[in-house]
Design a protein around this motif. Sequence first.
Motif, PDB file in Angstrom:
ATOM      1  N   ASP A 140       0.772  -1.219   0.029  1.00 28.33           N
ATOM      2  CA  ASP A 140       0.069  -0.132  -0.093  1.00 28.33           C
ATOM      3  C   ASP A 140       0.816   1.206  -0.013  1.00 28.33           C
ATOM      4  O   ASP A 140       0.614   2.217  -0.537  1.00 28.33           O
ATOM      5  N   ALA A 141       1.910   1.083   0.725  1.00 29.27           N
ATOM      6  CA  ALA A 141       2.942   2.477   0.634  1.00 29.27           C
ATOM      7  C   ALA A 141       3.497   2.693  -0.787  1.00 29.27           C
ATOM      8  O   ALA A 141       3.469   3.713  -0.875  1.00 29.27           O
ATOM      9  N   ARG A 143       1.749   2.181  -3.653  1.00 28.60           N
ATOM     10  CA  ARG A 143       0.901   2.676  -4.447  1.00 28.60           C
ATOM     11  C   ARG A 143       0.468   3.987  -3.873  1.00 28.60           C
ATOM     12  O   ARG A 143       0.413   4.991  -4.777  1.00 28.60           O
ATOM     13  N   SER A 144       0.757   4.449  -2.633  1.00 30.45           N
ATOM     14  CA  SER A 144       0.372   5.610  -2.159  1.00 30.45           C
ATOM     15  C   SER A 144       1.573   6.587  -2.534  1.00 30.45           C
ATOM     16  O   SER A 144       1.281   7.915  -2.784  1.00 30.45           O
ATOM     17  N   ALA A 148       1.089   9.763  -4.771  1.00 24.79           N
ATOM     18  CA  ALA A 148       1.456  11.366  -4.178  1.00 24.79           C
ATOM     19  C   ALA A 148       2.488  11.950  -5.190  1.00 24.79           C
ATOM     20  O   ALA A 148       2.495  13.122  -5.543  1.00 24.79           O
TER      21      ALA A 148
END
Length: 413
Positions: A140-141, A143-144, A148
């Motif tokens: 998830d990190a 993708r985030s 961003a």
Amino acid sequence: MAAGLLCLASTTTALAATGESRDAITVEQAGAWAAHIADHPHDYSGLYRDAGGRFVLTVHAGRDRAASLRGLPVAQTQAAQPRFPVTVQTRSRSYAELTAVRDQIGNRHGAFGQTVGLPAVWAIDTEHNRIRVGLTEITDAARSAAAATYGDAVEVYETDPFTPATKITERSEPVEIVDVSRSDSTLAPPGNRLLDGRPYFIGDRILSVRGNVVVECTSAYHTNDFWRVLTAGHCFNQDEQVYQGYFNQNDRRAYATASLGRVASVQWGNDQIDGEEIRIHDEVETTHTFWTGNVTSPTSAARLGHSHAYQGERVCSNGSVTGEVCGARVTGVDGCYPVGDVRVCGLDVAQSDDGRRIVEHGDSGGPTIAYGTNGASFKGIISAGNVGPGPGDGPGDRMLFVDSWHVCCTFAC
């Protein structure tokens, strides 16, 4: 590398039609359009072929649309050749902007977080007007971080790493090179990729011997002056002597029909392409004829032209281990990839349609080919695949190849 290379296409002739209406085009014309887009990246966003066989030309919203359409090259084709409809669409990012994002990703691995594997793939996806980044591990990190930093210009997905498709055999003792000819050898059926003869064909097994180590690759292309043979840059070292032949696993000897020549120029790593030039000896004769079929098949075809690959194009791998295997689709173009422990640019990625193996160790340097109504077209040099460290390891259903546009810009096909 070649990401900043400007290689001008031949002078183009304007299309008669303007506006939204497009005449249907042949696959040969599509290759010419792809090369033109690469030479004029601010005017267009790309070209791809969809699952239904239709071509989609995407133009940049910030440019003069009509002028961009008039600037496309027109190829001389016969009326009987199959033509496919073309749709023209507008995209927000130009091919130049996509290239800039691709290069930024290559220089900023940290943008995807510190807990994920380095990108294994980052290539232009012309269909969706973005960069697809394949990671060896998805979180998830990751993708985030991608969202961003790049917004919707980047999509991340999980993928296997790529390994150079060279075949390296190491023995405990020095390897003997046995000089044979195609006519007197009983080691392999005469007249094929393993043991060829004058004139030498494209797709031959080629090798070097470094004491107790044998390196085997495949020849990709013979330049128009017939004094240079092209292969992958990671295969052989500068000034190294290259033979035509193969290593026999049974008696642990290398059998060679001739010394082709010595490596004169190498491009490999540091954002360069994966290519090299072998300057052949005076007595060696080459031809544009290339091998078809499996490894020991005596079949061949007459001549290779060359053209830029485009997304959605159907291609065949043609290495000296897997032989000619068709049924792969180009899924990404003009990307930069970690190959082994270096980064290589100017690469396209192709995926097997049905899961068949299209690349194996020893196929490095071989040609990627597309067939059209005008015959075969050289699309690039096989570089790497999702193959493991040993023969047969990894599925081998995905490969990287250096686009012919970059090859010919660098080595003057």
